[in-house]
Write a protein that holds these residues in place. Structure first.
Motif, PDB file in Angstrom:
ATOM      1  N   ARG A 274       0.801  -1.281   0.021  1.00  0.00           N
ATOM      2  CA  ARG A 274      -0.073  -0.041   0.110  1.00  0.00           C
ATOM      3  C   ARG A 274       0.854   1.305  -0.105  1.00  0.00           C
ATOM      4  O   ARG A 274       0.548   2.228  -0.532  1.00  0.00           O
ATOM      5  CB  ARG A 274      -0.952   0.174   1.236  1.00  0.00           C
ATOM      6  N   ALA A 275       1.837   1.231   0.602  1.00  0.00           N
ATOM      7  CA  ALA A 275       2.816   2.342   0.715  1.00  0.00           C
ATOM      8  C   ALA A 275       3.497   2.529  -0.692  1.00  0.00           C
ATOM      9  O   ALA A 275       3.754   3.739  -1.088  1.00  0.00           O
ATOM     10  CB  ALA A 275       3.940   2.032   1.792  1.00  0.00           C
ATOM     11  N   ARG A 276       3.930   1.454  -1.419  1.00  0.00           N
ATOM     12  CA  ARG A 276       4.395   1.411  -2.652  1.00  0.00           C
ATOM     13  C   ARG A 276       3.348   2.221  -3.621  1.00  0.00           C
ATOM     14  O   ARG A 276       3.782   2.707  -4.816  1.00  0.00           O
ATOM     15  CB  ARG A 276       5.027   0.223  -3.067  1.00  0.00           C
ATOM     16  N   THR A 277       2.354   1.754  -3.582  1.00  0.00           N
ATOM     17  CA  THR A 277       0.995   2.129  -4.745  1.00  0.00           C
ATOM     18  C   THR A 277       0.328   3.267  -4.059  1.00  0.00           C
ATOM     19  O   THR A 277      -0.757   3.586  -4.939  1.00  0.00           O
ATOM     20  CB  THR A 277       0.335   0.785  -4.749  1.00  0.00           C
ATOM     21  N   SER A 278       0.429   3.836  -2.922  1.00  0.00           N
ATOM     22  CA  SER A 278      -0.440   4.895  -2.254  1.00  0.00           C
ATOM     23  C   SER A 278      -1.929   4.434  -2.299  1.00  0.00           C
ATOM     24  O   SER A 278      -2.782   5.324  -2.337  1.00  0.00           O
ATOM     25  CB  SER A 278      -0.120   6.001  -3.214  1.00  0.00           C
ATOM     26  N   LEU A 279      -2.142   3.138  -2.058  1.00  0.00           N
ATOM     27  CA  LEU A 279      -3.504   2.909  -1.606  1.00  0.00           C
ATOM     28  C   LEU A 279      -3.888   2.930  -0.120  1.00  0.00           C
ATOM     29  O   LEU A 279      -2.728   2.850   0.538  1.00  0.00           O
ATOM     30  CB  LEU A 279      -3.573   1.197  -2.087  1.00  0.00           C
ATOM     31  N   PRO A 280      -4.957   3.574   0.136  1.00  0.00           N
ATOM     32  CA  PRO A 280      -5.398   3.692   1.661  1.00  0.00           C
ATOM     33  C   PRO A 280      -5.237   2.593   2.323  1.00  0.00           C
ATOM     34  O   PRO A 280      -5.572   1.649   2.042  1.00  0.00           O
ATOM     35  CB  PRO A 280      -6.819   4.523   1.445  1.00  0.00           C
ATOM     36  N   ALA A 308     -15.234  -4.226 -10.754  1.00  0.00           N
ATOM     37  CA  ALA A 308     -16.160  -5.064 -10.120  1.00  0.00           C
ATOM     38  C   ALA A 308     -15.437  -5.158  -8.837  1.00  0.00           C
ATOM     39  O   ALA A 308     -16.112  -5.127  -7.756  1.00  0.00           O
ATOM     40  CB  ALA A 308     -16.130  -6.800 -10.822  1.00  0.00           C
ATOM     41  N   VAL A 309     -14.180  -5.145  -8.743  1.00  0.00           N
ATOM     42  CA  VAL A 309     -13.414  -5.185  -7.386  1.00  0.00           C
ATOM     43  C   VAL A 309     -13.918  -3.762  -6.573  1.00  0.00           C
ATOM     44  O   VAL A 309     -13.923  -3.947  -5.340  1.00  0.00           O
ATOM     45  CB  VAL A 309     -11.914  -5.370  -7.701  1.00  0.00           C
ATOM     46  N   LEU A 310     -13.528  -2.766  -7.478  1.00  0.00           N
ATOM     47  CA  LEU A 310     -13.834  -1.520  -6.730  1.00  0.00           C
ATOM     48  C   LEU A 310     -15.335  -1.176  -6.039  1.00  0.00           C
ATOM     49  O   LEU A 310     -15.452  -0.823  -5.086  1.00  0.00           O
ATOM     50  CB  LEU A 310     -13.531  -0.490  -7.637  1.00  0.00           C
ATOM     51  N   GLU A 311     -16.385  -1.885  -7.007  1.00  0.00           N
ATOM     52  CA  GLU A 311     -17.746  -1.596  -6.436  1.00  0.00           C
ATOM     53  C   GLU A 311     -18.029  -2.658  -5.378  1.00  0.00           C
ATOM     54  O   GLU A 311     -18.783  -2.321  -4.508  1.00  0.00           O
ATOM     55  CB  GLU A 311     -18.492  -2.338  -7.893  1.00  0.00           C
ATOM     56  N   ALA A 312     -17.006  -3.832  -5.259  1.00  0.00           N
ATOM     57  CA  ALA A 312     -17.387  -4.861  -4.204  1.00  0.00           C
ATOM     58  C   ALA A 312     -16.517  -4.237  -2.746  1.00  0.00           C
ATOM     59  O   ALA A 312     -16.685  -4.978  -1.867  1.00  0.00           O
ATOM     60  CB  ALA A 312     -16.857  -6.273  -4.659  1.00  0.00           C
ATOM     61  N   GLY A 313     -15.721  -3.194  -3.012  1.00  0.00           N
ATOM     62  CA  GLY A 313     -15.248  -2.705  -1.833  1.00  0.00           C
ATOM     63  C   GLY A 313     -13.881  -3.155  -1.759  1.00  0.00           C
ATOM     64  O   GLY A 313     -13.293  -3.189  -0.325  1.00  0.00           O
ATOM     65  N   GLY A 314     -13.190  -3.491  -2.548  1.00  0.00           N
ATOM     66  CA  GLY A 314     -11.695  -3.900  -2.647  1.00  0.00           C
ATOM     67  C   GLY A 314     -10.625  -3.013  -3.243  1.00  0.00           C
ATOM     68  O   GLY A 314     -11.168  -2.102  -3.694  1.00  0.00           O
ATOM     69  N   GLN A 315      -9.643  -3.204  -3.311  1.00  0.00           N
ATOM     70  CA  GLN A 315      -8.345  -2.593  -3.909  1.00  0.00           C
ATOM     71  C   GLN A 315      -7.900  -3.452  -5.072  1.00  0.00           C
ATOM     72  O   GLN A 315      -7.760  -4.543  -4.657  1.00  0.00           O
ATOM     73  CB  GLN A 315      -7.595  -2.121  -2.937  1.00  0.00           C
ATOM     74  N   ALA A 333      -4.745   4.314 -20.410  1.00  0.00           N
ATOM     75  CA  ALA A 333      -5.879   5.062 -20.349  1.00  0.00           C
ATOM     76  C   ALA A 333      -7.071   4.757 -19.403  1.00  0.00           C
ATOM     77  O   ALA A 333      -7.526   5.422 -18.717  1.00  0.00           O
ATOM     78  CB  ALA A 333      -6.703   5.009 -21.646  1.00  0.00           C
ATOM     79  N   LEU A 334      -6.964   3.285 -19.129  1.00  0.00           N
ATOM     80  CA  LEU A 334      -8.091   2.807 -17.857  1.00  0.00           C
ATOM     81  C   LEU A 334      -7.361   3.588 -16.576  1.00  0.00           C
ATOM     82  O   LEU A 334      -8.107   3.643 -15.648  1.00  0.00           O
ATOM     83  CB  LEU A 334      -7.703   1.315 -17.927  1.00  0.00           C
ATOM     84  N   GLY A 335      -6.095   3.631 -16.279  1.00  0.00           N
ATOM     85  CA  GLY A 335      -5.493   3.985 -15.465  1.00  0.00           C
ATOM     86  C   GLY A 335      -5.814   5.492 -15.151  1.00  0.00           C
ATOM     87  O   GLY A 335      -6.015   6.040 -13.901  1.00  0.00           O
ATOM     88  N   ALA A 336      -5.789   6.115 -16.265  1.00  0.00           N
ATOM     89  CA  ALA A 336      -5.916   7.512 -16.322  1.00  0.00           C
ATOM     90  C   ALA A 336      -7.321   8.037 -15.976  1.00  0.00           C
ATOM     91  O   ALA A 336      -7.554   8.862 -15.197  1.00  0.00           O
ATOM     92  CB  ALA A 336      -5.528   8.160 -17.436  1.00  0.00           C
ATOM     93  N   LYS A 337      -8.348   7.109 -16.614  1.00  0.00           N
ATOM     94  CA  LYS A 337      -9.789   7.322 -16.223  1.00  0.00           C
ATOM     95  C   LYS A 337     -10.012   7.006 -14.834  1.00  0.00           C
ATOM     96  O   LYS A 337     -10.941   7.776 -14.209  1.00  0.00           O
ATOM     97  CB  LYS A 337     -10.520   6.416 -16.773  1.00  0.00           C
ATOM     98  N   LEU A 338      -9.234   6.341 -13.834  1.00  0.00           N
ATOM     99  CA  LEU A 338      -9.521   6.013 -12.474  1.00  0.00           C
ATOM    100  C   LEU A 338      -8.572   6.545 -11.799  1.00  0.00           C
ATOM    101  O   LEU A 338      -8.141   6.363 -10.538  1.00  0.00           O
ATOM    102  CB  LEU A 338      -9.556   4.604 -12.342  1.00  0.00           C
ATOM    103  N   ILE A 339      -7.822   7.687 -12.191  1.00  0.00           N
ATOM    104  CA  ILE A 339      -6.799   8.459 -11.352  1.00  0.00           C
ATOM    105  C   ILE A 339      -7.440   8.976 -10.230  1.00  0.00           C
ATOM    106  O   ILE A 339      -6.553   8.967  -9.354  1.00  0.00           O
ATOM    107  CB  ILE A 339      -6.327   9.491 -12.343  1.00  0.00           C
ATOM    108  N   ASP A 340      -8.659   9.369 -10.287  1.00  0.00           N
ATOM    109  CA  ASP A 340      -9.083   9.792  -8.784  1.00  0.00           C
ATOM    110  C   ASP A 340      -9.593   8.939  -7.680  1.00  0.00           C
ATOM    111  O   ASP A 340      -9.798   9.157  -6.791  1.00  0.00           O
ATOM    112  CB  ASP A 340     -10.258  10.802  -9.257  1.00  0.00           C
ATOM    113  N   ASN A 341      -9.556   7.590  -8.002  1.00  0.00           N
ATOM    114  CA  ASN A 341      -9.812   6.467  -7.467  1.00  0.00           C
ATOM    115  C   ASN A 341      -8.613   5.830  -6.514  1.00  0.00           C
ATOM    116  O   ASN A 341      -7.715   5.532  -7.284  1.00  0.00           O
ATOM    117  CB  ASN A 341     -10.780   5.445  -7.968  1.00  0.00           C
ATOM    118  N   PRO A 342      -8.769   6.301  -5.380  1.00  0.00           N
ATOM    119  CA  PRO A 342      -7.366   5.831  -4.540  1.00  0.00           C
ATOM    120  C   PRO A 342      -7.252   4.405  -4.195  1.00  0.00           C
ATOM    121  O   PRO A 342      -6.203   3.838  -3.934  1.00  0.00           O
ATOM    122  CB  PRO A 342      -7.690   6.542  -3.273  1.00  0.00           C
ATOM    123  N   ASN A 343      -8.222   3.374  -4.605  1.00  0.00           N
ATOM    124  CA  ASN A 343      -8.037   2.151  -4.466  1.00  0.00           C
ATOM    125  C   ASN A 343      -7.940   1.161  -5.639  1.00  0.00           C
ATOM    126  O   ASN A 343      -7.946   0.114  -5.686  1.00  0.00           O
ATOM    127  CB  ASN A 343      -9.523   1.427  -3.837  1.00  0.00           C
TER     128      ASN A 343
END
Length: 475
Positions: A274-280, A308-315, A333-343
């Motif tokens: 999580r520290a390496r990827t900035s996941l909360p 599906a993982v994000l919707e289910a509450g995962g990272q 582009a998928l990563g850029a689309k989800l740039i504001d999602n911390p998970n």
């Protein structure tokens, strides 16, 4: 010269056979892109190796060195393999059939007469033809060939068969029949994978289920007829994993080493990931995917799983790379689309140190392959205590046993499986796995523990190959 699982298999099997007391040597092209820093004592050992080439004889060199304890011979074949990549060139067929002939010429000159020559995929499919049709008169009458199919989709089919075979001194007219090299789907072509199947003494695949899959019209890609015809010499042997190389107890890239008995220490690696990827740092499972981004691996299913993982509450953590830059850009582009999602974290490229940290830090590992001859990623995930979520196909079906539906019962389960390669199948497996993680924590930890206790080492698989060698060798 690692591209995929073939290199892992050859590396693991040769070391195991050496440890069992056999004499083992590896022959491979001298690729320009090899890891030369891993070859000890590399030196030229033969000059003026004469190899036929389109009716003439050309002089070539041979080099030798060691990879670990395994002696290896390297064939430059002129400058045919002085390229930036290992595969993917218009003249690949010519390059590899020339290498096949060069290997046998070298063995002849050096008076090397192996009990077993073990060939892999279409690139070495012509060697048994050359051996039994020509070189047998030069003292190879006791040599036998085992041929392993790693991926039956890639067959080395060729329109210009007469020219290709003629380049190494064979007359195409002797082989242009359906019983020999003629392609099943394109009658005007020859097929080098088929050559290996027909002329070898035993054919293996890299898992028992994949062996059954390729004998069907759906899985055989045109070779199911010839495989069924030669079923008496066909078998599936599950690839092993190098348990010394992939070992969370000794892996120097991890934040904290651990084993099945010290499983709680794995969570230090989850924190590090999580520290390496900035996941909360929240009460959520991390599901990971480390893969080549190629169609076989289920690209649309991976993309669907992220949401599906994000919707289910995962990272979700994805590390992958494709030979197709368009695919790489699609996932960027998928990563850029989800740039504001911390998970979610998506990284395009391959970094083995980071991949090890992902296996160690993740709770689950996602592998939705459309087909999978064996698969090593799920074995690494088991070794590192990441519970696999995989599609029930090929080697995945041979190694992962479902927590709810396996006929082996929960005490022998080690993951979750889904059948259909579609979004509903992905949704189902994620839902079941997340339900277990969130509401049956002890059962989930047991699954991870069971996985770490699995033995998919080369000790078992090497014994299977030893039995095959003994079966076919001249007594």
């Amino acid at each position: 010269a690692k591209v995929g699982g073939l290199a892992d298999m050859v590396g693991g099997l040769t070391q195991d056979l050496l440890a069992k007391g056999h004499t083992v040597e590896v022959y491979l092209p001298m690729y320009h892109s090899m890891r030369y820093d891993l070859i000890a004592g590399l030196e030229k050992v033969y000059d003026e190796l004469w190899v036929p080439h389109f009716g003439q004889w050309v002089s070539e060199e041979v080099y030798a060195g060691k990879i670990g304890k395994v002696p290896c011979y390297f064939f430059p074949c002129g400058d045919r393999f002085h390229r930036d990549s290992i595969y993917g060139y218009d003249d690949d067929l010519y390059r590899f059939v020339h290498f096949n002939r060069a290997v046998l010429e070298f063995m002849t000159r050096k008076e090397i007469r192996p009990d077993i020559i073990h060939c892999h995929d279409w690139q070495m499919g012509l060697l048994p033809v050359l051996l039994f049709e020509h070189f047998i008169q030069w003292g190879f009458d006791r040599s036998r060939v085992v041929f392993t199919i790693h991926n039956i989709e890639q067959q080395g089919a060729c329109w210009y068969g007469s020219e290709l075979l003629g380049s190494v001194g064979l007359d195409c007219r002797n082989y242009f029949s359906f019983e020999r090299l003629r392609d099943e789907r394109q009658p005007n072509m020859i097929n080098l994978m088929k050559a290996g199947i027909v002329f070898s003494n035993f054919v293996t695949t890299v898992s028992p289920t994949y062996c059954r899959d390729i004998c069907t019209p759906e899985g055989g890609h045109g070779l199911d007829h010839i495989l069924n015809h030669h079923h008496a010499k066909l078998g599936g042997v599950l690839n092993g994993l190098d348990y010394d190389y992939w070992n969370p107890e000794t892996d120097s890239h991890l934040a904290l080493n651990y084993s099945a008995d010290t499983f709680k220490q794995k969570y230090a690696n989850k924190n590090a990931l999580r520290a390496r990827t900035s996941l909360p740092d929240e009460y959520r499972p991390i599901i990971s995917c480390v893969t080549r981004l190629v169609p076989q691996k289920g690209l649309d299913l991976i993309r669907h799983a992220v949401f599906a993982v994000l919707e289910a509450g995962g990272q979700f953590v994805l590390l992958g790379e494709s030979p197709d830059e368009k695919v790489n850009n699609d996932f960027r582009a998928l990563g850029a689309k989800l740039i504001d999602n911390p998970n979610v974290y998506i990284e395009i490229g391959y970094n083995e140190e980071f991949s090890r940290q992902i296996y160690a830090g993740a709770d689950m590992f996602f592998m939705p392959s459309l087909f999978e001859p064996c698969g090593l990623s799920q074995l690494i995930a088991l070794r590192y205590g990441a519970v696999p979520l995989v599609r029930k196909t090929g080697g995945l079906a041979d190694t992962i046993f479902d927590a709810e539906y396996s006929d082996r019962g929960f005490p022998n389960a080690n993951g979750f499986l889904f059948n259909d390669p579609d979004p509903s199948g992905v949704d189902s497996v994620i839902k079941r796995a997340f339900k277990c993680w969130f509401f049956q924590g002890e059962a989930f930890r047991e699954l991870a523990y069971h996985g770490m206790l699995c033995d998919y080492s080369w000790r078992r698989s090497g014994k299977d190959y030893e039995n095959i060698y003994n079966h076919v060798k001249v007594k």
